[in-house]
Design a protein around this motif. Structure first.
Motif, PDB file in Angstrom:
ATOM      1  N   GLU A 143      93.571  64.561  31.296  1.00  0.00           N
ATOM      2  CA  GLU A 143      92.738  65.136  32.809  1.00  0.00           C
ATOM      3  C   GLU A 143      92.499  66.500  33.438  1.00  0.00           C
ATOM      4  OE1 GLU A 143      96.394  64.371  35.109  1.00  0.00           O
ATOM      5  OE2 GLU A 143      96.876  62.105  34.112  1.00  0.00           O
ATOM      6  N   LEU A 144      92.364  67.148  31.974  1.00  0.00           N
ATOM      7  CA  LEU A 144      91.864  68.484  32.520  1.00  0.00           C
ATOM      8  C   LEU A 144      90.389  68.688  33.010  1.00  0.00           C
ATOM      9  CD1 LEU A 144      93.542  70.242  29.390  1.00  0.00           C
ATOM     10  CD2 LEU A 144      94.009  70.663  32.287  1.00  0.00           C
ATOM     11  N   GLU A 145      89.925  67.307  32.268  1.00  0.00           N
ATOM     12  CA  GLU A 145      88.183  67.325  32.062  1.00  0.00           C
ATOM     13  C   GLU A 145      88.242  66.977  33.618  1.00  0.00           C
ATOM     14  OE1 GLU A 145      84.721  67.055  30.570  1.00  0.00           O
ATOM     15  OE2 GLU A 145      86.270  65.595  29.478  1.00  0.00           O
ATOM     16  N   GLY A 146      86.913  67.972  33.755  1.00  0.00           N
ATOM     17  CA  GLY A 146      86.168  68.694  35.176  1.00  0.00           C
ATOM     18  C   GLY A 146      86.721  69.998  36.006  1.00  0.00           C
ATOM     19  N   TYR A 184      90.267  74.242  28.170  1.00  0.00           N
ATOM     20  CA  TYR A 184      90.621  73.928  26.976  1.00  0.00           C
ATOM     21  C   TYR A 184      90.787  72.724  26.240  1.00  0.00           C
ATOM     22  CZ  TYR A 184      93.812  78.748  28.776  1.00  0.00           C
ATOM     23  OH  TYR A 184      93.951  79.596  29.641  1.00  0.00           O
ATOM     24  N   LEU A 185      90.668  72.150  26.773  1.00  0.00           N
ATOM     25  CA  LEU A 185      90.598  70.781  26.819  1.00  0.00           C
ATOM     26  C   LEU A 185      89.195  70.856  25.013  1.00  0.00           C
ATOM     27  CD1 LEU A 185      90.483  67.673  26.532  1.00  0.00           C
ATOM     28  CD2 LEU A 185      89.301  67.189  28.377  1.00  0.00           C
ATOM     29  N   ASP A 186      88.035  71.661  25.687  1.00  0.00           N
ATOM     30  CA  ASP A 186      87.102  71.840  24.927  1.00  0.00           C
ATOM     31  C   ASP A 186      87.054  72.240  23.134  1.00  0.00           C
ATOM     32  OD1 ASP A 186      85.256  70.890  27.048  1.00  0.00           O
ATOM     33  OD2 ASP A 186      84.774  72.750  27.547  1.00  0.00           O
ATOM     34  N   VAL A 187      88.165  72.766  23.478  1.00  0.00           N
ATOM     35  CA  VAL A 187      88.902  73.871  22.460  1.00  0.00           C
ATOM     36  C   VAL A 187      89.928  73.222  21.408  1.00  0.00           C
ATOM     37  CG1 VAL A 187      90.411  75.277  21.797  1.00  0.00           C
ATOM     38  CG2 VAL A 187      88.711  76.157  23.137  1.00  0.00           C
ATOM     39  N   LEU A 188      90.313  71.968  22.160  1.00  0.00           N
ATOM     40  CA  LEU A 188      91.123  71.352  21.484  1.00  0.00           C
ATOM     41  C   LEU A 188      90.376  70.023  20.870  1.00  0.00           C
ATOM     42  CD1 LEU A 188      94.269  70.001  20.571  1.00  0.00           C
ATOM     43  CD2 LEU A 188      93.963  69.001  23.077  1.00  0.00           C
ATOM     44  N   ARG A 189      88.883  69.623  21.429  1.00  0.00           N
ATOM     45  CA  ARG A 189      88.300  68.481  20.756  1.00  0.00           C
ATOM     46  C   ARG A 189      87.409  69.172  19.502  1.00  0.00           C
ATOM     47  NH1 ARG A 189      85.471  66.557  26.486  1.00  0.00           N
ATOM     48  NH2 ARG A 189      87.149  65.148  27.278  1.00  0.00           N
ATOM     49  N   LEU A 190      87.154  70.905  19.708  1.00  0.00           N
ATOM     50  CA  LEU A 190      86.387  71.716  18.497  1.00  0.00           C
ATOM     51  C   LEU A 190      87.452  71.210  17.333  1.00  0.00           C
ATOM     52  CD1 LEU A 190      84.342  73.344  17.685  1.00  0.00           C
ATOM     53  CD2 LEU A 190      85.799  75.023  18.589  1.00  0.00           C
ATOM     54  N   PHE A 191      88.389  71.623  17.851  1.00  0.00           N
ATOM     55  CA  PHE A 191      89.452  71.124  16.138  1.00  0.00           C
ATOM     56  C   PHE A 191      89.564  70.085  16.302  1.00  0.00           C
ATOM     57  CE2 PHE A 191      90.278  75.555  17.586  1.00  0.00           C
ATOM     58  CZ  PHE A 191      91.009  76.354  15.833  1.00  0.00           C
TER      59      PHE A 191
END
Length: 246
Positions: A52-55, A61-68
């Motif tokens: 739910e952090l999207e948008g 922080y969601l982008d960082v988690l996806r990166l990892f």
């Protein structure tokens, strides 16, 4: 405790933390992506409040988690302008994950490629990283070949599946299953052929053995017949001759 169990325990811990923290998800994600023993993040990504952090203003922080979960050090450098600066533990973790990504498709990793992908300036630094931060951590096993200037990968831990990768993996496994089925059919046919040839060979051997026995019996009978025929003595022969003359 083995690596798999430790991973499972850590994932369970951070999933519970992410579900409870709400607005403090940033600190949970920072802790998870910095942890020295955690290398899988898809379960944390699947937590509803994380998705739910999207948008939102905290979507970074969601982008960082996806990166990892799916990215590499090069991905971070290419998007560093819109991502927060990583702490040293995160940098180390992302470089470890980069090695795992490279090992997915190649089992021989040239030193030059590794140094470029990891921003390492010399071979000594690279080998120290592979030994101390990768092999000792248990995420890879392999051989450092200084003569050929490459790292020969014998084992590498798997990373989280990227979006769309599951379908490709299912197709690959389906193709492997079809190939295995065809190979099994071929093996069964060869076994059947071998059994048939074995039976024919046994039958032929039996026929030959029976024929040999018949020949032996025939020879034996002829010998017995020859021995049993009466023979005339020289005197008897002379008398028979005289009688014929008279």
């Amino acid at each position: 405790m083995d690596i798999e169990q430790k991973q499972a325990d850590l994932i369970d811990h951070f999933v519970k933390q992410a579900a409870q923290k709400g607005s403090a998800l940033g600190s949970v994600i920072l802790e998870a992506t910095s942890h020295p023993s955690l290398f899988a993040f898809s379960e944390i990504l699947a937590v509803p409040c994380v998705a739910e952090l999207e948008g939102t203003e905290n979507s970074v922080y969601l982008d960082v988690l996806r990166l990892f979960a799916h990215g590499t050090w090069s991905d971070y450098k290419g998007n560093s302008g819109r991502l927060p600066q990583l702490v040293p533990d995160q940098v180390l973790k992302l470089k470890q994950l980069t090695v795992l990504t490279l090992a997915e498709t190649n089992k021989v990793l040239p030193y030059d490629q590794l140094m470029l992908e990891l921003d390492v300036t010399n071979v000594r630094e690279l080998e120290d990283f592979l030994i101390n931060e990768c092999m000792y951590a248990g995420i890879v096993r392999g051989k450092l070949d200084q003569l050929r200037r490459c790292f020969e990968v014998q084992f590498a831990a798997g990373r989280d599946l990227r979006p769309g990768q599951l379908g490709s993996m299912i197709q690959t496994l389906s193709n492997w299953l079809d190939t295995s089925d065809n190979l099994l059919i071929s093996i069964q046919e060869k076994i059947k052929w071998a059994d048939t040839m074995s039976e024919l060979d046994k039958k032929h051997r039996k026929e030959v053995e029976d024929r040999v026995e018949e020949v032996k019996k025939s020879i034996t009978l002829k010998k017995l017949h020859t021995v049993s025929r009466p023979t005339l003595t020289s005197e008897g022969s002379r008398r028979s001759t005289l009688n014929l003359v008279e």
